[in-house]
Scaffold this motif. Structure first.
Motif, mmCIF file in Angstrom:
data_model
loop_
_atom_site.group_PDB
_atom_site.id
_atom_site.type_symbol
_atom_site.label_atom_id
_atom_site.label_comp_id
_atom_site.label_asym_id
_atom_site.label_seq_id
_atom_site.Cartn_x
_atom_site.Cartn_y
_atom_site.Cartn_z
ATOM 1 N N GLN A 8 13.128 24.626 -11.336
ATOM 2 C CA GLN A 8 14.394 23.894 -11.354
ATOM 3 C C GLN A 8 14.160 22.399 -11.114
ATOM 4 O O GLN A 8 14.772 21.554 -11.773
ATOM 5 C CB GLN A 8 15.349 24.464 -10.306
ATOM 6 C CG GLN A 8 15.809 25.884 -10.615
ATOM 7 C CD GLN A 8 16.752 26.428 -9.564
ATOM 8 O OE1 GLN A 8 17.790 25.848 -9.279
ATOM 9 N NE2 GLN A 8 16.388 27.553 -8.976
ATOM 10 N N LEU A 9 13.258 22.107 -10.183
ATOM 11 C CA LEU A 9 12.944 20.701 -9.917
ATOM 12 C C LEU A 9 12.261 20.057 -11.130
ATOM 13 O O LEU A 9 12.519 18.903 -11.462
ATOM 14 C CB LEU A 9 12.037 20.591 -8.688
ATOM 15 C CG LEU A 9 12.706 20.909 -7.339
ATOM 16 C CD1 LEU A 9 11.652 20.953 -6.235
ATOM 17 C CD2 LEU A 9 13.777 19.877 -7.006
ATOM 18 N N GLN A 10 11.391 20.831 -11.797
ATOM 19 C CA GLN A 10 10.702 20.296 -12.973
ATOM 20 C C GLN A 10 11.683 19.995 -14.105
ATOM 21 O O GLN A 10 11.537 19.000 -14.822
ATOM 22 C CB GLN A 10 9.630 21.289 -13.441
ATOM 23 C CG GLN A 10 8.426 21.365 -12.518
ATOM 24 C CD GLN A 10 7.470 22.482 -12.882
ATOM 25 O OE1 GLN A 10 7.892 23.550 -13.352
ATOM 26 N NE2 GLN A 10 6.182 22.256 -12.673
ATOM 27 N N LEU A 67 14.859 19.169 -13.691
ATOM 28 C CA LEU A 67 15.583 17.962 -13.280
ATOM 29 C C LEU A 67 14.761 16.716 -13.549
ATOM 30 O O LEU A 67 15.267 15.725 -14.106
ATOM 31 C CB LEU A 67 15.953 18.049 -11.797
ATOM 32 C CG LEU A 67 16.635 16.801 -11.198
ATOM 33 C CD1 LEU A 67 17.919 16.476 -11.951
ATOM 34 C CD2 LEU A 67 16.919 17.014 -9.711
ATOM 35 N N VAL A 68 13.481 16.766 -13.193
ATOM 36 C CA VAL A 68 12.604 15.619 -13.440
ATOM 37 C C VAL A 68 12.493 15.332 -14.936
ATOM 38 O O VAL A 68 12.526 14.166 -15.355
ATOM 39 C CB VAL A 68 11.198 15.875 -12.845
ATOM 40 C CG1 VAL A 68 10.198 14.824 -13.313
ATOM 41 C CG2 VAL A 68 11.267 15.880 -11.325
ATOM 42 N N LEU A 99 14.701 15.980 -17.304
ATOM 43 C CA LEU A 99 15.953 15.399 -17.789
ATOM 44 C C LEU A 99 16.072 13.929 -17.403
ATOM 45 O O LEU A 99 16.518 13.092 -18.197
ATOM 46 C CB LEU A 99 17.143 16.181 -17.236
ATOM 47 C CG LEU A 99 17.356 17.584 -17.815
ATOM 48 C CD1 LEU A 99 18.432 18.328 -17.055
ATOM 49 C CD2 LEU A 99 17.720 17.494 -19.294
ATOM 50 N N ILE A 100 15.672 13.608 -16.185
ATOM 51 C CA ILE A 100 15.720 12.210 -15.742
ATOM 52 C C ILE A 100 14.759 11.368 -16.574
ATOM 53 O O ILE A 100 15.093 10.262 -17.012
ATOM 54 C CB ILE A 100 15.390 12.108 -14.235
ATOM 55 C CG1 ILE A 100 16.511 12.758 -13.414
ATOM 56 C CG2 ILE A 100 15.191 10.648 -13.815
ATOM 57 C CD1 ILE A 100 16.218 12.829 -11.915
ATOM 58 N N VAL A 115 24.250 12.643 -11.870
ATOM 59 C CA VAL A 115 23.882 13.780 -11.038
ATOM 60 C C VAL A 115 24.951 13.899 -9.969
ATOM 61 O O VAL A 115 25.142 12.975 -9.173
ATOM 62 C CB VAL A 115 22.494 13.609 -10.391
ATOM 63 C CG1 VAL A 115 22.227 14.737 -9.406
ATOM 64 C CG2 VAL A 115 21.410 13.577 -11.465
ATOM 65 N N LEU A 132 18.451 7.074 -10.228
ATOM 66 C CA LEU A 132 18.037 8.318 -10.867
ATOM 67 C C LEU A 132 16.545 8.297 -11.199
ATOM 68 O O LEU A 132 15.840 9.285 -11.006
ATOM 69 C CB LEU A 132 18.852 8.546 -12.143
ATOM 70 C CG LEU A 132 20.322 8.929 -11.935
ATOM 71 C CD1 LEU A 132 21.068 8.930 -13.257
ATOM 72 C CD2 LEU A 132 20.435 10.292 -11.262
ATOM 73 N N GLY A 146 13.731 10.828 -9.740
ATOM 74 C CA GLY A 146 12.820 11.605 -10.568
ATOM 75 C C GLY A 146 11.369 11.401 -10.192
ATOM 76 O O GLY A 146 10.589 12.356 -10.105
#
Length: 299
Positions: free
Chosen positions: A139-141, A143-144, A146-147, A162, A180, A184
């Protein structure tokens, strides 16, 4: 007269099925698609021979063990096989399959048990699997990623926000591109510290079994066979009605049909079966099948 397919021998010790000659192709395949995993003293994962062929034998010759109050086995009762062999005569008498396997130098009997396994593997994935959710690390990957895509360092960025919601009420929103971008970079740096096998890296299983669509079953059936069928598969004049040799996709489609997994008669037409199969799964190339945990064969 065609030679009858030999019956799988019964072994008192189920571990002997890992060395059973008739299961040779199953053993080779399972070491690729569902190997056994162990960890060394440093916590590093390494692969062992798959136990899935043993599981297949337990489903082919299931036994119920009755025990006394001390846990000792006092009686063994043979149960009905969980492996469907009802299409055996269709397989035995199909000249296209016979000639194609001869062309590929496959043993027809060993290939029969391979087909039984793959059908059972597909069905148990359909009926006895759980969807694998995204781990905290994944999930964190995302998000990173997308940023990085929308707030890149080249001066161009898309409108991105966000938001943090509590009880479905948005409490705080970040829409500043610099914030953002810093978020990231910070998360990406911390992700490196999440070790393989840690809680944050483990993918959770969703509650309740999930069913695969028929298209997904065909996709899985094809991709499982692709793991074992030769990469330098015959082409050109080696294939056709004069040789009775099927192209790779046509062979897979035919096996899918005669095993009872489809009623699409186009899968039996050597000249179009391959295209029908390819077109059927073309929109499913990015399959979510690999995010399912088969609780029968993955244990």
């Amino acid at each position: 007269m065609m030679q009858e397919l030999p019956e799988l021998p019964k072994h008192d010790n189920y571990d002997e099925y890992l060395e059973e000659p008739l299961l040779e192709y199953i053993v080779e395949l399972c070491d690729k698609i569902c190997p056994n995993i162990d960890f060394d003293e440093d916590g590093e994962a390494y692969l062992l021979s798959s136990l899935a062929p043993r599981t297949f034998a337990l489903r082919y010759y299931p036994i119920k063990k009755e025990r006394n109050e001390n846990g000792e086995v006092i009686r063994e009762i043979e149960l009905e096989s969980k492996i469907d062999t009802s299409f055996k005569s269709k397989y035995e008498n199909d000249v296209w399959i016979k000639r194609t396997l001869e062309k590929l130098s496959y043993n027809k009997s060993k290939f029969w048990y391979l087909l039984l396994f793959i059908k059972d593997y597909v069905l148990t994935t359909k009926n006895n699997s759980y969807a694998i959710g995204l781990s905290e690390k994944e999930q964190l990957q995302i998000l990173v990623g997308l940023i990085a895509q929308n707030c890149g360092g080249n001066g161009s960025y898309n409108d991105m926000k966000v938001s943090i919601s509590i009880n479905n009420v948005t409490k705080f929103t970040i829409d500043n591109v610099n914030v953002l971008r810093y978020l990231g970079i910070s998360i990406a740096d911390k992700i490196k510290e999440i070790e393989y096998g840690s809680i944050m890296a483990n993918s959770p299983l969703t509650a309740g079994a999930t069913k695969l669509s028929n298209t997904a079953m065909l996709w899985l059936f094809k991709n499982t066979f692709d793991e074992l069928l030769p990469k330098n598969y015959p082409t050109g004049k080696a294939i056709g009605k004069e040789t009775f040799v099927l192209g790779k996709n046509s062979l897979i489609a035919r096996l899918f049909y005669i095993s009872g997994l489809s009623n699409n008669e186009s899968f039996m037409d050597w000249s179009k079966a391959g295209k029908v199969l390819a077109n059927t799964i073309s929109s499913y190339s990015e399959s979510d099948v690999d995010r399912h945990y088969n609780i029968i064969y993955s244990g």
